[in-house]
Design a protein around this motif. Structure first.
Motif, short mmCIF file in Angstrom:
data_model
loop_
_atom_site.label_atom_id
_atom_site.label_comp_id
_atom_site.label_asym_id
_atom_site.label_seq_id
_atom_site.Cartn_x
_atom_site.Cartn_y
_atom_site.Cartn_z
N VAL A 13 51.67 -4.83 76.99
CA VAL A 13 50.64 -5.80 77.36
C VAL A 13 50.84 -7.02 76.46
N ALA A 14 50.72 -8.22 77.06
CA ALA A 14 50.94 -9.45 76.30
C ALA A 14 50.06 -10.55 76.85
N GLY A 15 49.53 -11.38 75.96
CA GLY A 15 48.68 -12.47 76.42
C GLY A 15 48.17 -13.32 75.28
N ILE A 16 47.10 -14.05 75.55
CA ILE A 16 46.53 -14.96 74.56
C ILE A 16 45.01 -14.98 74.73
N THR A 17 44.29 -15.00 73.61
CA THR A 17 42.84 -15.15 73.68
C THR A 17 42.51 -16.62 73.95
N LEU A 18 41.35 -16.85 74.57
CA LEU A 18 40.95 -18.20 74.94
C LEU A 18 39.63 -18.57 74.28
N LYS A 19 39.42 -19.86 74.12
CA LYS A 19 38.15 -20.36 73.59
C LYS A 19 37.02 -19.98 74.55
N ASP A 20 35.92 -19.53 73.98
CA ASP A 20 34.78 -19.10 74.80
C ASP A 20 33.51 -19.42 74.02
N LEU A 21 32.78 -20.40 74.48
CA LEU A 21 31.59 -20.87 73.77
C LEU A 21 30.49 -19.81 73.68
N SER A 22 30.56 -18.80 74.53
CA SER A 22 29.53 -17.75 74.52
C SER A 22 29.79 -16.70 73.44
N GLU A 23 30.97 -16.74 72.82
CA GLU A 23 31.32 -15.75 71.80
C GLU A 23 31.08 -16.31 70.39
N LEU A 24 31.10 -15.43 69.40
CA LEU A 24 30.98 -15.84 68.00
C LEU A 24 32.10 -16.83 67.66
N GLU A 25 31.73 -17.94 67.03
CA GLU A 25 32.71 -18.98 66.67
C GLU A 25 33.60 -19.36 67.85
N SER A 26 33.04 -19.31 69.04
CA SER A 26 33.75 -19.67 70.28
C SER A 26 35.01 -18.83 70.52
N ASN A 27 34.98 -17.57 70.02
CA ASN A 27 36.09 -16.63 70.17
C ASN A 27 37.26 -16.96 69.24
N ASN A 28 36.98 -17.58 68.12
CA ASN A 28 37.99 -17.81 67.09
C ASN A 28 38.48 -16.46 66.55
N THR A 29 39.80 -16.34 66.32
CA THR A 29 40.38 -15.08 65.85
C THR A 29 41.10 -15.22 64.51
N ALA A 30 41.00 -16.37 63.86
CA ALA A 30 41.80 -16.64 62.66
C ALA A 30 40.98 -16.56 61.39
#
Length: 252
Positions: A13-30
């Motif tokens: 499985v391979a992909g990329i997370t996306l910005k999402d304003l409804s998530e914590l810190e807009s779905n920041n993963t860093a």
């Protein structure tokens, strides 16, 4: 968990997370670019759950815009997953033969590359900002895989993920000269007389580097989504305080 998948089958499985304003810190993963570590860890745990694994399966590097790559084994499982201090140092590309490791790359405008090799089973991620591109990280890694890991370049599959578009990647002459000195990027640059700036297509330069390593063009896909213009994108050029996408690949 807003995510775009490029590969999802019984092998990987391979992909990329996306910005999402409804998530914590807009779905920041860093962890290196966040306001709250716990919020980012929560986002990472959501991604782990989505991938049906644990956060301890992730492997992260401390990215420095280098041309350095690292061969990941099971010993590296969990490095950088919970703490920046345990990340693999000074590295911008990871590859492995091992299953159930989520190789991770963090990006906001830089070019993320995901790849796998049909015959050997090697998979990997590359982080290529403009500095990594002029240092030829992608070309160097694929040459290494061909020479040291006996990978036939015809058997690679490469996905170049969302990045800053040529329209938005505006630079001064010093950066233009570095790209021009590569000797093969002139087709991917143009000069704007009105602004006295150069515009560079980093994605297509990275694609060219893949082809220079012998990978057939038809085995290279490019997602032309611009991280600056897309509502799903984190863009450092737009906002210096922005979060990061997590680009990933995991063998099953």
């Amino acid at each position: 968990m807003k995510t775009k998948l490029y590969v999802n089958n019984e092998k990987m499985v391979a992909g990329i997370t996306l910005k999402d304003l409804s998530e914590l810190e807009s779905n920041n993963t860093a962890l290196h670019a966040c306001k709250n570590l716990e919020d980012v860890l929560e986002n990472r745990k959501k991604l782990a759950s989505y991938l049906q694994c644990e956060l301890s399966n992730f492997v992260c590097a401390k990215q420095t815009h280098s041309s350095n790559s690292y061969k990941v084994t099971m010993k590296e499982k969990g490095r950088g997953a919970h703490l920046m201090e345990t990340a693999i140092p000074d590295t911008d590309a990871l590859y492995t033969y091992e299953p159930n490791l989520v190789l991770s790359s963090f990006n906001a405008d830089c070019v993320p590359v995901i790849f796998y090799h049909e015959k050997t089973g090697v998979v990997g991620v590359i982080h290529s900002g403009w500095q990594g591109t002029v240092k030829e990280i992608t070309l160097k890694l694929f040459k290494h895989l061909v020479q040291a890991e006996n990978c036939n370049p015809n058997d690679f599959h490469v996905q170049i993920c969302p990045a800053l578009s040529q329209e938005k990647f505006e630079v001064d002459e010093d950066v233009y000269v570095k790209f021009n000195d590569l000797g093969y990027a002139d087709k991917f640059m143009h000069y704007n007389k009105r602004t006295n700036k150069y515009h560079i297509d980093n994605q297509l330069t990275v694609k060219k580097q893949c082809m220079l390593a012998g990978i057939p063009e038809e085995k290279i896909s490019v997602d032309r989504t611009c991280t600056f213009k897309s509502e799903d994108g984190f863009s450092y050029r737009e906002d210096k305080q922005c979060g990061r996408h997590l680009c990933f690949i995991m063998k099953r």
